[in-house]
Motif scaffolding. Structure first.
Motif, mmCIF file in Angstrom:
data_model
loop_
_atom_site.group_PDB
_atom_site.id
_atom_site.type_symbol
_atom_site.label_atom_id
_atom_site.label_comp_id
_atom_site.label_asym_id
_atom_site.label_seq_id
_atom_site.Cartn_x
_atom_site.Cartn_y
_atom_site.Cartn_z
ATOM 1 N N ALA A 157 -59.954 -51.495 -79.911
ATOM 2 C CA ALA A 157 -60.131 -51.593 -78.456
ATOM 3 C C ALA A 157 -59.398 -52.807 -77.890
ATOM 4 N N LEU A 158 -59.397 -53.884 -78.624
ATOM 5 C CA LEU A 158 -58.667 -55.080 -78.220
ATOM 6 C C LEU A 158 -57.467 -55.225 -79.143
ATOM 7 N N GLY A 159 -56.300 -54.935 -78.617
ATOM 8 C CA GLY A 159 -55.088 -55.008 -79.416
ATOM 9 C C GLY A 159 -54.696 -56.436 -79.726
ATOM 10 N N ILE A 160 -53.719 -56.580 -80.592
ATOM 11 C CA ILE A 160 -53.241 -57.902 -80.967
ATOM 12 C C ILE A 160 -52.611 -58.603 -79.773
ATOM 13 N N GLU A 161 -52.196 -57.823 -78.775
ATOM 14 C CA GLU A 161 -51.636 -58.408 -77.562
ATOM 15 C C GLU A 161 -52.656 -59.294 -76.860
ATOM 16 N N VAL A 162 -53.916 -58.911 -76.927
ATOM 17 C CA VAL A 162 -54.986 -59.720 -76.332
ATOM 18 C C VAL A 162 -55.034 -61.089 -77.012
ATOM 19 N N ALA A 163 -54.874 -61.105 -78.324
ATOM 20 C CA ALA A 163 -54.864 -62.375 -79.052
ATOM 21 C C ALA A 163 -53.672 -63.223 -78.632
ATOM 22 N N TYR A 164 -52.517 -62.597 -78.452
ATOM 23 C CA TYR A 164 -51.330 -63.343 -78.023
ATOM 24 C C TYR A 164 -51.528 -63.955 -76.638
ATOM 25 N N VAL A 165 -52.050 -63.174 -75.711
ATOM 26 C CA VAL A 165 -52.253 -63.666 -74.344
ATOM 27 C C VAL A 165 -53.300 -64.781 -74.323
ATOM 28 N N CYS A 166 -54.400 -64.594 -75.037
ATOM 29 C CA CYS A 166 -55.444 -65.630 -75.074
ATOM 30 C C CYS A 166 -54.931 -66.912 -75.721
ATOM 31 N N THR A 167 -54.113 -66.779 -76.754
ATOM 32 C CA THR A 167 -53.544 -67.959 -77.389
ATOM 33 C C THR A 167 -52.597 -68.678 -76.439
ATOM 34 N N LEU A 168 -51.792 -67.939 -75.707
ATOM 35 C CA LEU A 168 -50.893 -68.548 -74.730
ATOM 36 C C LEU A 168 -51.678 -69.283 -73.637
ATOM 37 N N ILE A 169 -52.730 -68.659 -73.152
ATOM 38 C CA ILE A 169 -53.565 -69.306 -72.134
ATOM 39 C C ILE A 169 -54.227 -70.558 -72.703
ATOM 40 N N THR A 178 -62.210 -66.984 -78.015
ATOM 41 C CA THR A 178 -63.163 -68.090 -78.002
ATOM 42 C C THR A 178 -62.455 -69.426 -77.778
ATOM 43 N N SER A 179 -61.278 -69.591 -78.349
ATOM 44 C CA SER A 179 -60.508 -70.817 -78.119
ATOM 45 C C SER A 179 -60.134 -70.951 -76.655
ATOM 46 N N MET A 180 -59.771 -69.833 -76.038
ATOM 47 C CA MET A 180 -59.428 -69.855 -74.617
ATOM 48 C C MET A 180 -60.636 -70.274 -73.774
ATOM 49 N N LEU A 181 -61.794 -69.688 -74.053
ATOM 50 C CA LEU A 181 -62.998 -70.049 -73.304
ATOM 51 C C LEU A 181 -63.359 -71.523 -73.502
ATOM 52 N N THR A 182 -63.217 -72.012 -74.721
ATOM 53 C CA THR A 182 -63.546 -73.407 -75.006
ATOM 54 C C THR A 182 -62.590 -74.360 -74.299
ATOM 55 N N ALA A 183 -61.309 -74.030 -74.282
ATOM 56 C CA ALA A 183 -60.334 -74.878 -73.588
ATOM 57 C C ALA A 183 -60.607 -74.888 -72.086
ATOM 58 N N MET A 184 -60.948 -73.746 -71.528
ATOM 59 C CA MET A 184 -61.268 -73.682 -70.095
ATOM 60 C C MET A 184 -62.510 -74.517 -69.787
ATOM 61 N N PHE A 185 -63.525 -74.402 -70.622
ATOM 62 C CA PHE A 185 -64.749 -75.180 -70.460
ATOM 63 C C PHE A 185 -64.457 -76.673 -70.550
ATOM 64 N N SER A 186 -63.648 -77.052 -71.532
ATOM 65 C CA SER A 186 -63.326 -78.460 -71.739
ATOM 66 C C SER A 186 -62.616 -79.055 -70.534
ATOM 67 N N LEU A 187 -61.684 -78.314 -69.957
ATOM 68 C CA LEU A 187 -60.968 -78.829 -68.791
ATOM 69 C C LEU A 187 -61.872 -78.865 -67.566
ATOM 70 N N ARG A 188 -62.623 -77.813 -67.353
ATOM 71 C CA ARG A 188 -63.450 -77.716 -66.145
ATOM 72 C C ARG A 188 -64.518 -78.804 -66.088
ATOM 73 N N PHE A 189 -65.156 -79.069 -67.236
ATOM 74 C CA PHE A 189 -66.264 -80.021 -67.263
ATOM 75 C C PHE A 189 -65.903 -81.344 -67.927
ATOM 76 N N ARG A 190 -64.611 -81.597 -68.133
ATOM 77 C CA ARG A 190 -64.122 -82.818 -68.765
ATOM 78 C C ARG A 190 -64.895 -83.121 -70.049
ATOM 79 N N ALA A 191 -65.018 -82.115 -70.878
ATOM 80 C CA ALA A 191 -65.822 -82.230 -72.097
ATOM 81 C C ALA A 191 -64.986 -82.588 -73.316
ATOM 82 N N TRP A 192 -63.728 -83.002 -73.123
ATOM 83 C CA TRP A 192 -62.878 -83.275 -74.272
ATOM 84 C C TRP A 192 -63.345 -84.479 -75.063
ATOM 85 N N GLY A 193 -64.207 -85.287 -74.536
ATOM 86 C CA GLY A 193 -64.739 -86.438 -75.265
ATOM 87 C C GLY A 193 -66.028 -86.148 -75.999
ATOM 88 N N ARG A 194 -66.475 -84.910 -75.954
ATOM 89 C CA ARG A 194 -67.736 -84.538 -76.611
ATOM 90 C C ARG A 194 -67.482 -83.410 -77.622
#
Length: 90
Positions: free
Chosen positions: A58-70, A15-31
């Motif tokens: 089904a989703l290993g801890i590796e998924v959390a590591y990759v999403c956190t890095l992204i 969810t943090s990864m999706l939110t960061a992507m959304f924030s950058l794409r739509f310049r939503a960091w001020g909201r």
């Protein structure tokens, strides 16, 4: 089935990864309210999906590591974009 702490970490990182992507794409960091609503919505969706539809592990801890890095990369890009906007407006 109740999701575990492992599932919670995967949900937060995804969810943090999706939110960061959304924030950058739509310049939503001020909201921050919009970002909080976006994070909350996708966290509930992810948490529910893990509880109801995904088998345990089904989703290993590796998924959390990759999403956190992204997420870290996108936060860096957001900081850079803000810096560019500040210097361009001078």
């Amino acid at each position: 089935m109740t999701p575990t702490l492992h599932g919670l970490l995967v949900s937060i990182s995804f969810t943090s990864m999706l939110t960061a992507m959304f924030s950058l794409r739509f310049r939503a960091w001020g909201r921050p309210k919009l970002l909080a609503a976006y994070f909350t919505f996708f966290f509930v969706v992810e948490w529910t999906a893990q509880a109801l539809f995904l088998p345990p592990g089904a989703l290993g801890i590796e998924v959390a590591y990759v999403c956190t890095l992204i997420t870290v990369l996108f936060v860096g890009a957001i900081q850079f974009a803000q810096h560019l906007e500040r210097t361009a407006s001078r």
